[in-house]
Design a protein around this motif. Structure first.
Motif, PDB file in Angstrom:
ATOM      1  N   ALA A  15      31.004 -21.532 -28.908  1.00 59.41           N
ATOM      2  CA  ALA A  15      30.031 -20.700 -28.194  1.00 59.41           C
ATOM      3  C   ALA A  15      30.405 -20.541 -26.724  1.00 59.41           C
ATOM      4  N   VAL A  16      30.741 -21.643 -26.068  1.00 64.08           N
ATOM      5  CA  VAL A  16      31.099 -21.588 -24.644  1.00 64.08           C
ATOM      6  C   VAL A  16      32.353 -20.735 -24.447  1.00 64.08           C
ATOM      7  N   THR A  17      33.321 -20.899 -25.344  1.00 62.15           N
ATOM      8  CA  THR A  17      34.543 -20.093 -25.250  1.00 62.15           C
ATOM      9  C   THR A  17      34.225 -18.611 -25.394  1.00 62.15           C
ATOM     10  N   GLY A  18      33.364 -18.291 -26.347  1.00 68.68           N
ATOM     11  CA  GLY A  18      32.993 -16.892 -26.549  1.00 68.68           C
ATOM     12  C   GLY A  18      32.324 -16.289 -25.332  1.00 68.68           C
ATOM     13  N   ILE A  19      31.428 -17.035 -24.710  1.00 69.21           N
ATOM     14  CA  ILE A  19      30.737 -16.538 -23.517  1.00 69.21           C
ATOM     15  C   ILE A  19      31.722 -16.362 -22.365  1.00 69.21           C
ATOM     16  N   LEU A  20      32.594 -17.362 -22.150  1.00 71.63           N
ATOM     17  CA  LEU A  20      33.575 -17.278 -21.060  1.00 71.63           C
ATOM     18  C   LEU A  20      34.536 -16.104 -21.260  1.00 71.63           C
TER      19      LEU A  20
END
Length: 543
Positions: A133-138
């Motif tokens: 999730a964090v990777t997708g947002i970044l």
């Protein structure tokens, strides 16, 4: 560049901008559900889109202002190396045909809204889900910023929003465009870009067909265009002391070209916005049909890329390469049609920016807010949080554009590609096997992220000390290649080795909530699809 504001072009641009704004707000009433306060409705359009709506939505999602501005700008700056986007969009569709239907099926069966939902359900790991999730947002943030750069470019060329007496006057048009985008996305969710995509893609096809015929005629034909471009690329660049570029990649650049194309193809459908558009489809067969007909956009992309050569032949001189194609349109087209072309670029930025902000908001809501902050959140609360976060994401992208040099936006988007590629082992691997250990996948992801970021940080360019590109020497091979693909290989190697070790010592694996039949499930035997055209917006579904 024409002096002052191009009033005719600006008037046409405003007309189309207002039209799509109205469509965006009207979309809230299109196929309205009994209960709209859920992520399925706001963030996935009720999972109700058929073949044609999905085709336009995915096309509007994948072929963006980046397509219209940055791809030909890369060719304008360096030559054929910029064509990497064409083979990667050819490679991607056979790849996604193998796994997207499986992802749709299991997501439909379990109500997954994001890729992180699937990863959590498949591997029983909130930690791995959080990493995805964090990777997708970044990775999504600079991609949204790139869309705003596209709007900024056409406004600058029209004489609006360029150098002003103060920052507020200079950036006011972009702020207005951002506010409108934020408002109709908040109101209508995914239905807004789904409807606007019809207008966007229609305009883009018209502009490209006219440009590929009209501009070469005015420039003396493709022979003259390629001759002038070849001469320009042979000139020595003062910044590098080497030729500016080439009409065809040299032997030294072939590894970089091939690895960038392959890595980009692997990464494209790892992006949250690509998956959001996919999961909005109403059946597994819709996905299959779209993987078969989406290559039509690749034909368009190949023609569009040629505009970079045309800009050189037309004598376009700009300090910021992102302005090359808008400036070509203003110089070559009548003012009224230049306005149509600028509207195509502007709307081509609004559609993907809306989908990207929705996708990032869904990731935060489902896989950060609900998993770690408020596990008991109701569907209505999820929808409310996602709407608010979609606004925050857009503000972040806007600040990115306003605070940084727009010429580096493409490099940060490419950095996002390096990051998002590291989620592929968990997502695609998980769709076919449960053999990978969740801790091994997390360790592989971490290694890929760290290596990719540090390697990209160390790349310099004539204008940047860091993050100046996405290619570097491949360890052990000695050739220059795409950093993202190298990081991905390291990721996979670490995952494989640690999985063997962890399985051997019987490290605890998470609980898999899916079953084999979930990956081939469909919504049912629907027969022949009959889909409402956009003109019937507001009518009840099925009428």
């Amino acid at each position: 560049m024409k002096d002052g504001v191009n009033g005719v072009a600006l008037g046409v641009f405003i007309f189309f901008f207002v039209a799509v704004t109205v469509v965006g707000f009207m979309a809230a009433r299109w196929r309205r559900a009994d209960n709209a306060a859920t992520l399925d409705e706001w963030g996935l359009g009720g999972r109700s889109f058929g073949t044609w709506v999905t085709w336009f939505l995915l096309g509007g999602d994948l072929y963006t202002a980046y397509t219209f501005v940055a791809v030909p700008a890369a060719i304008y700056a360096a030559g054929a190396a910029g064509f990497f986007a064409v083979p990667y969009t050819i490679l991607v569709y056979p790849l996604i045909f193998t796994f997207l239907p499986r992802l749709w099926s299991v997501s439909h069966k379990h109500g997954y809204v994001t890729t992180s939902d699937f990863v959590r359900g498949r591997f029983g790991s909130k930690g791995l889900s959080l990493a995805v999730a964090v990777t997708g947002i970044l990775a999504t943030m600079p991609y949204i910023a790139l869309q705003l750069v596209g709007i900024q470019a056409v406004l600058d060329v029209m004489g609006v929003g360029g150098e002003g007496s103060n920052w507020f006057v200079k950036d006011l048009p972009l702020l207005i465009a951002f506010a409108v985008l934020a408002a109709y996305t908040y109101s209508s969710g995914l239905r807004a870009p789904a409807l606007i995509a019809f207008v966007k893609d229609g305009l883009i096809y018209i502009v490209i067909l006219v440009a590929i015929i009209y501009i070469p005629v005015k420039l003396g034909g493709f022979d003259d265009i390629f001759a002038k471009a070849g001469h320009a690329f042979s000139q020595t660049s003062p910044a590098t002391g080497k030729p500016r570029g080439a009409l065809a990649p040299g032997a030294a650049g072939q590894w970089g070209y091939a690895t960038l194309a392959l890595g980009s193809a692997l990464a494209l459908f790892m992006y949250p916005h690509s998956i959001t558009a996919t999961l909005s489809s109403r059946s597994r067969n819709v996905i299959r049909r779209n993987t078969a007909i989406l290559p039509l956009y690749s034909l368009m992309l190949g023609l569009l890329a040629l505009l970079g050569f045309m800009a050189i032949a037309a004598g376009i001189k700009v300090k910021n390469g992102q302005l090359a194609i808008p400036q070509l349109f203003e110089n070559m087209f009548p003012d009224w049609f230049a306005g149509v072309a600028f509207a195509a670029i502007g709307i081509g930025a609004l559609v993907p920016a809306a989908i990207m902000s929705i996708a990032a908001a869904n990731l935060f809501t489902r896989n950060i807010y609900k998993d770690f902050i408020k596990p008991g959140a109701t569907p209505a609360q999820e929808a409310k949080v996602s709407k608010l976060v979609s606004l925050v994401v857009k503000v972040g992208a806007l600040l990115f554009v306003l605070a940084m040099d727009p010429t580096v936006a493409i490099n940060f988007q490419l950095l996002g590609g390096i990051w998002i590629l590291q989620t592929m082992p968990a997502l695609v691997g998980g769709l076919f096997t449960r053999w990978f250990h969740r801790w091994a996948l997390l360790a592989g992801w971490a290694i890929g992220m760290v290596y990719g970021t540090l390697a990209a940080y160390g790349v310099a360019s004539p204008t940047q000390a860091h993050f100046g590109g996405s290619s570097k020497e491949i360890p052990g091979i000695g050739q220059i290649g795409y950093i993202g693909l190298t990081a991905f290989v390291l990721n996979v190697v670490v995952t494989l080795v640690l999985t063997v070790v962890l399985n051997a010592v019987k490290a605890p694996a998470g609980i898999d909530e899916t079953s084999p039949e979930d990956y081939t499930a469909d919504a049912g035997d629907e027969g022949v699809e009959v889909e409402l055209p956009p003109a019937t917006a507001g009518a009840p579904a099925g009428h």
